[in-house]
Design an enzyme around this catalytic site. Structure first.
Site, PDB file in Angstrom:
ATOM      1  N   CYS A 200       1.070  -1.248   0.247  1.00 29.72           N
ATOM      2  CA  CYS A 200      -0.078   0.081  -0.053  1.00 29.72           C
ATOM      3  C   CYS A 200       0.902   1.346   0.098  1.00 29.72           C
ATOM      4  O   CYS A 200       0.182   2.361   0.047  1.00 29.72           O
ATOM      5  CB  CYS A 200      -0.917   0.138   1.303  1.00 29.72           C
ATOM      6  SG  CYS A 200      -1.912  -1.231   1.309  1.00 29.72           S
TER       7      CYS A 200
ATOM      8  N   ASP B 276       3.166   2.739   2.316  1.00 30.05           N
ATOM      9  CA  ASP B 276       4.168   2.736   3.465  1.00 30.05           C
ATOM     10  C   ASP B 276       3.746   1.878   4.593  1.00 30.05           C
ATOM     11  O   ASP B 276       2.554   1.340   4.606  1.00 30.05           O
ATOM     12  CB  ASP B 276       3.947   4.090   3.846  1.00 30.05           C
ATOM     13  CG  ASP B 276       2.507   4.783   3.782  1.00 30.05           C
ATOM     14  OD1 ASP B 276       2.240   5.966   3.983  1.00 30.05           O
ATOM     15  OD2 ASP B 276       1.476   3.913   3.909  1.00 30.05           O
TER      16      ASP B 276
ATOM     17  N   CYS C 130      -0.105   9.625   7.969  1.00 30.83           N
ATOM     18  CA  CYS C 130       0.977   9.193   8.508  1.00 30.83           C
ATOM     19  C   CYS C 130       0.838   9.140   9.905  1.00 30.83           C
ATOM     20  O   CYS C 130       1.418   8.302  10.758  1.00 30.83           O
ATOM     21  CB  CYS C 130       2.244  10.210   7.947  1.00 30.83           C
ATOM     22  SG  CYS C 130       2.370  10.150   6.280  1.00 30.83           S
TER      23      CYS C 130
END
Ligand code: FES
Length: 268
Positions: A35, A37, A105
């Site tokens: 995907c 990361d 993130c």
């Protein structure tokens, strides 16, 4: 071009706590290489449950590196149960903010930490593959989309793409994501007074009355005003000197569990 804070740039260039811990007490992973990361976090704890060391390995963009790095700094020195309270918003805030498109993130950091803590306590790790996959490009499940909508108060498809990446590639899942968004927002709307009365009566019938009747008592719902629930005890419960305990420890606790943690019981 996205606007990164100085802190993000600093940790991207000089990340702290990169690497692994050979005799780690807890390891957690989030994301996946397929995907785009992924993050693996390692924790070392002392006998009191304080995190004495944390390291990470990540394959991802500069924001992923900075988020992972700041997260390791945030958890070191904390008791594991306090580390569990860290949210993805706090990770982003510690970086001075992240561009909206990069909030996923901070979510990945939070998920890896959750997985590591679950690993420490030998709990079942939330396995996204077990849920219904909505976005096949990024392997994002319905459960993840719903929980990020609630945790981050997401309002649009774009928000969901920013926080989970779902919908951001081929776009085939976007209609399904919008449906989940509408349903989740709808389910969070406060109940009307009539809906609340029906729900409370339902819980009373199902879980409360039958127990009180065993001791020769009962309970009746009189009225509801916002979070205040007015009730009347009857039968033996009325004259029982432990009635206040029954109301708070049993009636109120049961209604809080099934309806809302804010409910307050008032005897009339
Ligand atoms: S299936 Fe979700 S972006 Fe392709």
């Amino acid at each position: 071009m996205w606007d990164y804070t100085d802190k993000v740039m600093e940790l991207y260039r000089n990340p702290k706590n990169v690497g692994s811990i050979e005799d780690a007490d807890a390891i957690g992973e989030a994301g996946s290489l397929s995907c785009g990361d992924m993050l693996k976090i390692y924790l070392k704890l002392d006998e009191k449950g304080i995190i004495t060391d944390a390291k990470f390995q990540t394959f991802g963009c500069g924001s992923a590196v900075a988020s992972s790095s700041i997260l390791t700094e945030m958890v070191i020195g904390k008791h594991i149960d306090d580390a569990r309270k860290i949210t993805n918003q706090e990770i982003a805030e510690a970086l001075g903010g992240l561009p909206p498109e990069k909030m996923h993130c901070s979510v990945m950091g939070h998920e890896a930490l959750e997985a590591a803590i679950a690993n420490f306590y030998h709990e079942d790790v939330k396995c996204p593959e077990k849920g219904k996959v909505i976005c096949k490009c990024f392997n994002v499940t319905q459960e993840t989309i719903e929980s990020e909508i609630k945790a981050n108060n997401l309002k649009t498809l774009e928000d969901i793409m920013n926080y989970t990446k779902a919908g951001g590639a081929c776009g085939k899942c976007q209609n399904e994501i919008k449906r989940i968004l509408d349903e989740t927002i709808q389910s969070e709307k406060p109940l009307t007074k009539t809906q609340m009365i029906l729900k409370i009566n339902n819980v009373i019938d199902k879980y409360i009355s039958s127990e009180l009747r065993k001791d020769g008592g009962d309970i009746e719902l009189i009225d509801v005003e916002e979070n205040k629930v007015f009730v009347k005890l009857s039968g033996k419960c009325q004259s029982c000197n432990r009635s206040q305990l029954t109301l708070t420890h049993f009636v109120e606790a049961t209604l809080r569990e099934h309806i809302s943690p804010n409910i307050e019981i008032i005897q009339v």
